[in-house]
Motif scaffolding. Structure first.
Motif, short mmCIF file in Angstrom:
data_model
loop_
_atom_site.label_atom_id
_atom_site.label_comp_id
_atom_site.label_asym_id
_atom_site.label_seq_id
_atom_site.Cartn_x
_atom_site.Cartn_y
_atom_site.Cartn_z
N GLN A 241 28.64 17.99 53.06
CA GLN A 241 28.48 16.54 52.94
C GLN A 241 27.74 16.02 54.17
O GLN A 241 27.83 16.61 55.25
CB GLN A 241 29.85 15.88 52.83
N LEU A 242 27.04 14.90 53.99
CA LEU A 242 26.19 14.38 55.06
C LEU A 242 26.56 12.95 55.40
O LEU A 242 26.74 12.11 54.50
CB LEU A 242 24.71 14.42 54.61
N ILE A 243 26.61 12.67 56.70
CA ILE A 243 26.78 11.29 57.19
C ILE A 243 25.61 11.03 58.13
O ILE A 243 25.46 11.73 59.14
CB ILE A 243 28.12 11.14 57.95
N ASN A 244 24.75 10.08 57.81
CA ASN A 244 23.62 9.78 58.70
C ASN A 244 23.76 8.38 59.28
O ASN A 244 23.67 7.39 58.57
CB ASN A 244 22.28 9.90 57.97
N CYS A 245 23.98 8.35 60.60
CA CYS A 245 24.04 7.07 61.32
C CYS A 245 22.98 7.03 62.41
O CYS A 245 23.01 6.15 63.27
CB CYS A 245 25.41 6.87 61.96
N GLY A 246 22.05 8.00 62.41
CA GLY A 246 21.02 8.03 63.45
C GLY A 246 19.86 7.13 63.08
O GLY A 246 19.85 5.93 63.37
N ARG A 247 18.87 7.70 62.43
CA ARG A 247 17.73 6.94 61.90
C ARG A 247 17.38 7.51 60.53
O ARG A 247 17.50 8.72 60.30
CB ARG A 247 16.51 7.06 62.82
N GLY A 248 16.91 6.64 59.64
CA GLY A 248 16.62 7.06 58.28
C GLY A 248 15.58 8.16 58.20
O GLY A 248 15.70 9.10 57.41
N GLU A 249 14.56 8.08 59.07
CA GLU A 249 13.45 9.04 58.98
C GLU A 249 13.83 10.44 59.45
O GLU A 249 13.01 11.35 59.40
CB GLU A 249 12.24 8.55 59.80
N LEU A 250 15.07 10.63 59.90
CA LEU A 250 15.53 11.98 60.24
C LEU A 250 15.74 12.80 58.98
O LEU A 250 15.63 14.02 58.99
CB LEU A 250 16.86 11.90 60.99
N VAL A 251 16.05 12.11 57.88
CA VAL A 251 16.39 12.77 56.62
C VAL A 251 15.26 12.54 55.61
O VAL A 251 14.80 11.41 55.46
CB VAL A 251 17.71 12.19 56.05
#
Ligand code: NDP
Length: 332
Positions: A241-251
């Motif tokens: 599972q993924l949680i991204n709170c950094g920046r959108g363009e990382l993913v």
């Protein structure tokens, strides 16, 4: 350059030109709280400073300090006498990509070096949600399906945190308190009690392979843009599972959607996106196992940001090392 210069709404909080007799101004582009809240902080901390509020720049030659949320591209070029540029967001990608960013002027950012309570709350909440499989239960609820999913204990759950900086490191320690098996991934080697540390491109495959819940708290740089793509997602164990709170363009969002469709990624919680606001047509809005929040994990508060800024203005005048100085070459 056609930026508004129709006078200053900001506060000239004491005698104009209190620093060295000449006009010295701080230009503020606030976020999260109204300009008045920021001005009140500076009035208390640094009454000699004139605070101007974007877009009412006044004479740009009088502006020596910037404390800004993202400005329009090219806006920095009009300021010729800057001594310090501070980013209100903890991520400085908005400043470093501006072609008008003057060389040789220090760039800082507003983060508490002892951690950020809001980000910690947000990430811990999401790790617990994903650990207890709530996003998947929400999808089952939408289908009116009564089904119990296997539930490992926290000790059996491997959390991997990409980026162990002001946000990631304290979160790793908090998650250890729940007895999760925690690892971190960084650019340079580092040690943190109870946390397995992986470094650089060489360490990435092993880090991903041991990670059930991936938390992304990286800055956006030339090295990290698009890092979480089909290849990286495939290295995670099935059902990760993924949680991204950094920046959108990382993913790479298209790759994430494909991995969600195939079931390789069980669920994702996304606070940041390739394009913000997230366009209404994005399939992420409607995916049953994706949670969307509108970039709210942490907001920079006027009280702490103004305190850090005032301290840095003082340090600059005294020739001391600045707080939260950005390494322009590294991009964060
Ligand atoms: P820091 O600069 O304190 O830490 C960044 C971390 O990322 C460091 O551990 C660094 O490694 C690591 N890192 C950077 N580049 C690489 C790389 N190429 N490979 C591996 N590791 C790398 O940042 P913060 O913790 O303060 O903030 C992280 C990000 O969070 C911000 O840049 C911003 O994008 C985002 N953010 C999101 C918010 C939201 O509301 N969603 C709010 C505020 C920020 P090392 O330790 O080796 O330097």
């Amino acid at each position: 350059m056609a930026f508004a210069t129709q006078g200053c709404l900001g506060s000239r909080t004491a005698a104009h030109g209190g620093i060295g007799g000449a006009s010295v101004a701080l230009l503020l582009k606030p976020a999260s709280e109204p300009a008045e809240a920021w001005i009140a902080q500076f009035r208390r901390l640094m009454p000699e400073l004139e605070v101007r509020v974007w877009p009412e720049v006044g004479d740009p030659d009088e502006v020596e300090y910037l404390l800004v949320a993202p400005l329009p591209a090219g806006a920095l070029a009009q300021f010729r006498h800057l001594k310090l540029i501070a980013s209100l967001p903890a991520g400085v990608d908005h400043l470093l990509r501006d072609p008008g960013l003057p060389a040789g002027v220090p760039v800082t950012r507003c983060v508490n070096t002892d951690g950020d309570g809001m980000m910690t709350e947000f990430v811990v909440m999401n790790v617990l949600r994903h650990h207890r499989r709530l996003p998947e239960y929400h999808a089952l609820q939408a289908a009116a399906e009564w089904r119990k999913l296997p539930q490992p204990t926290a000790r059996e759950r491997r959390v991997g945190i990409m980026g162990m900086g002001s946000f990631g490191a304290p979160i790793a320690t908090r998650l250890r308190g729940f007895e999760f098996e925690v690892a971190g991934w960084t650019r340079r080697p580092r040690r943190l009690a109870g946390v397995a540390c992986y470094t650089g491109a060489d360490g990435l495959p092993a880090f991903l392979a041991r990670t059930d819940i991936l938390v992304c708290l990286l800055p956006l740089t030339a090295e990290t843009r698009g890092l979480i793509d089909a290849r990286a997602l495939a290295l995670l164990p099935a059902g990760a599972q993924l949680i991204n709170c950094g920046r959108g363009e990382l993913v790479v969002e298209a790759d994430l959607l494909a991995a969600l469709e195939s079931g390789h990624i069980a669920a994702a919680s996304l606070d940041v996106f390739e394009s913000e606001p997230l366009p209404p047509a994005s399939p992420l809005w409607r995916h049953p196992r994706v949670t969307v929040t509108p970039h709210v994990a942490s907001v920079t508060r006027a009280a702490s940001a103004a305190r850090i800024m005032a301290e840095n203005i003082r340090r600059l005048a005294e020739g001391e090392t600045l707080l939260n100085l950005v390494d322009r070459d590294a991009g964060y």
